[in-house]
Design a protein around this motif. Structure first.
Motif, mmCIF file in Angstrom:
data_model
loop_
_atom_site.group_PDB
_atom_site.id
_atom_site.type_symbol
_atom_site.label_atom_id
_atom_site.label_comp_id
_atom_site.label_asym_id
_atom_site.label_seq_id
_atom_site.Cartn_x
_atom_site.Cartn_y
_atom_site.Cartn_z
ATOM 1 N N UNK A 197 -56.473 48.252 -37.519
ATOM 2 C CA UNK A 197 -57.567 49.035 -36.927
ATOM 3 C C UNK A 197 -58.277 48.248 -35.823
ATOM 4 N N UNK A 198 -58.538 46.969 -36.073
ATOM 5 C CA UNK A 198 -59.223 46.149 -35.064
ATOM 6 C C UNK A 198 -58.373 46.019 -33.805
ATOM 7 N N UNK A 199 -57.094 45.745 -33.959
ATOM 8 C CA UNK A 199 -56.212 45.641 -32.794
ATOM 9 C C UNK A 199 -56.106 46.972 -32.063
ATOM 10 N N UNK A 200 -55.981 48.063 -32.838
ATOM 11 C CA UNK A 200 -55.850 49.382 -32.222
ATOM 12 C C UNK A 200 -57.111 49.736 -31.431
ATOM 13 N N UNK A 201 -58.268 49.434 -31.973
ATOM 14 C CA UNK A 201 -59.529 49.722 -31.256
ATOM 15 C C UNK A 201 -59.635 48.886 -29.986
ATOM 16 N N UNK A 202 -59.258 47.625 -30.081
ATOM 17 C CA UNK A 202 -59.298 46.755 -28.908
ATOM 18 C C UNK A 202 -58.398 47.302 -27.804
ATOM 19 N N UNK A 203 -57.207 47.701 -28.162
ATOM 20 C CA UNK A 203 -56.285 48.250 -27.168
ATOM 21 C C UNK A 203 -56.812 49.588 -26.646
ATOM 22 N N UNK A 204 -57.301 50.436 -27.546
ATOM 23 C CA UNK A 204 -57.780 51.775 -27.161
ATOM 24 C C UNK A 204 -58.967 51.719 -26.207
ATOM 25 N N UNK A 205 -59.806 50.689 -26.337
ATOM 26 C CA UNK A 205 -60.950 50.557 -25.422
ATOM 27 C C UNK A 205 -60.503 50.213 -24.003
ATOM 28 N N UNK A 206 -59.298 49.679 -23.859
ATOM 29 C CA UNK A 206 -58.801 49.259 -22.550
ATOM 30 C C UNK A 206 -57.800 50.234 -21.947
ATOM 31 N N UNK A 207 -57.674 51.417 -22.567
ATOM 32 C CA UNK A 207 -56.755 52.434 -22.069
ATOM 33 C C UNK A 207 -57.557 53.678 -21.690
ATOM 34 N N UNK A 208 -57.347 54.150 -20.476
ATOM 35 C CA UNK A 208 -58.055 55.314 -19.952
ATOM 36 C C UNK A 208 -57.422 56.604 -20.473
ATOM 37 N N UNK A 209 -58.271 57.549 -20.840
ATOM 38 C CA UNK A 209 -57.770 58.859 -21.264
ATOM 39 C C UNK A 209 -57.210 59.563 -20.034
ATOM 40 N N UNK A 210 -55.978 60.029 -20.130
ATOM 41 C CA UNK A 210 -55.348 60.668 -18.976
ATOM 42 C C UNK A 210 -55.922 62.054 -18.707
ATOM 43 N N UNK A 211 -56.556 62.650 -19.695
ATOM 44 C CA UNK A 211 -57.152 63.973 -19.510
ATOM 45 C C UNK A 211 -58.593 63.868 -19.009
ATOM 46 N N UNK A 212 -59.368 62.959 -19.599
ATOM 47 C CA UNK A 212 -60.786 62.821 -19.223
ATOM 48 C C UNK A 212 -60.948 61.973 -17.963
ATOM 49 N N UNK A 213 -60.212 60.888 -17.880
ATOM 50 C CA UNK A 213 -60.276 60.003 -16.715
ATOM 51 C C UNK A 213 -61.404 59.003 -16.763
ATOM 52 N N UNK A 214 -62.577 59.413 -17.256
ATOM 53 C CA UNK A 214 -63.722 58.512 -17.236
ATOM 54 C C UNK A 214 -63.998 57.884 -18.596
ATOM 55 N N UNK A 215 -63.227 58.227 -19.603
ATOM 56 C CA UNK A 215 -63.434 57.686 -20.937
ATOM 57 C C UNK A 215 -62.197 56.934 -21.397
ATOM 58 N N UNK A 216 -62.449 55.984 -22.300
ATOM 59 C CA UNK A 216 -61.304 55.327 -22.924
ATOM 60 C C UNK A 216 -60.764 56.267 -23.994
ATOM 61 N N UNK A 217 -59.533 56.014 -24.429
ATOM 62 C CA UNK A 217 -58.976 56.891 -25.460
ATOM 63 C C UNK A 217 -59.698 56.686 -26.787
ATOM 64 N N UNK A 218 -60.381 55.560 -26.940
ATOM 65 C CA UNK A 218 -61.154 55.326 -28.162
ATOM 66 C C UNK A 218 -62.369 56.254 -28.222
ATOM 67 N N UNK A 219 -62.967 56.540 -27.067
ATOM 68 C CA UNK A 219 -64.169 57.375 -27.012
ATOM 69 C C UNK A 219 -63.852 58.857 -26.839
ATOM 70 N N UNK A 220 -62.671 59.182 -26.377
ATOM 71 C CA UNK A 220 -62.315 60.561 -26.062
ATOM 72 C C UNK A 220 -61.827 61.314 -27.303
#
Length: 174
Positions: free
Chosen positions: A31-54
């Motif tokens: 979970x910790x690794x996944x969250x770290x990676x997810x915070x650094x990946x942009x949501x392709x649909x939203x554009x302005x959010x990370x996939x962790x927040x979207x």
């Protein structure tokens, strides 16, 4: 006989508890690794959010993909590389440095350099103006009210209320 069964049961219980603790630790690590990676990946649909927040469907799928890749033993670098290959470089919040992204990476340095240059120019111009005003005083040329105010501000020592600014203490003769 009962005594041996009791020890065996206690030992099996202890091993089961250790396995459960290891599973919980492993889950937390994933979970910790996944969250770290997810915070650094942009949501392709939203554009302005990370996939962790979207909460977009694609973000949910990408989070699941990341967790699956971690469980499969992939490194963070491998996961980022896979996401970049599948969705393009814009999916990463920190693009790599190359000729296409050089302006992006160097723009903060250029802006800071330009700001420092403007500040230095204004400081130099102010000092030059003070020198010109001092020469005009020596020559007997009358100063404008603004020039008089500037000269008084520069030449009047600060009020002494027990503490003097550090720059005034370093002034020669003080």
């Amino acid at each position: 006989m009962w005594h041996n069964w009791g020890l065996r049961s206690w030992g099996e219980t202890f091993l089961t508890m250790e396995n459960e603790e290891d599973a919980v630790k492993n889950t937390r690590l994933v979970e910790a690794r996944a969250r770290n990676i997810s915070h650094n990946v942009r949501c392709t649909e939203c554009g302005s959010q990370s996939i962790e927040d979207s909460q977009a469907d694609i973000a949910i799928l990408l989070r699941k993909l990341i967790r699956d890749e971690i469980r499969a033993g992939k490194s963070d670098k491998d996961i980022f590389k896979k996401l970049e290959n599948d969705y393009g470089e814009t999916v990463l919040y920190a693009p790599k440095f190359d000729m296409q992204t050089a302006a992006l990476w160097l723009s903060p340095i250029l802006v800071a350099g330009a700001a420092a240059g403007v500040w230095a120019y204004k400081k130099h111009k102010q000092n030059t103006n003070v020198h010109i005003m001092a020469l005009n005083l020596v020559r007997g040329v009358a100063l404008t009210p603004k020039e008089k105010e500037t000269m008084l501000d520069l030449l009047t020592p600060p009020p002494s209320n027990g503490t003097t600014p550090s720059w005034w203490r370093r002034w020669p003769g003080q």
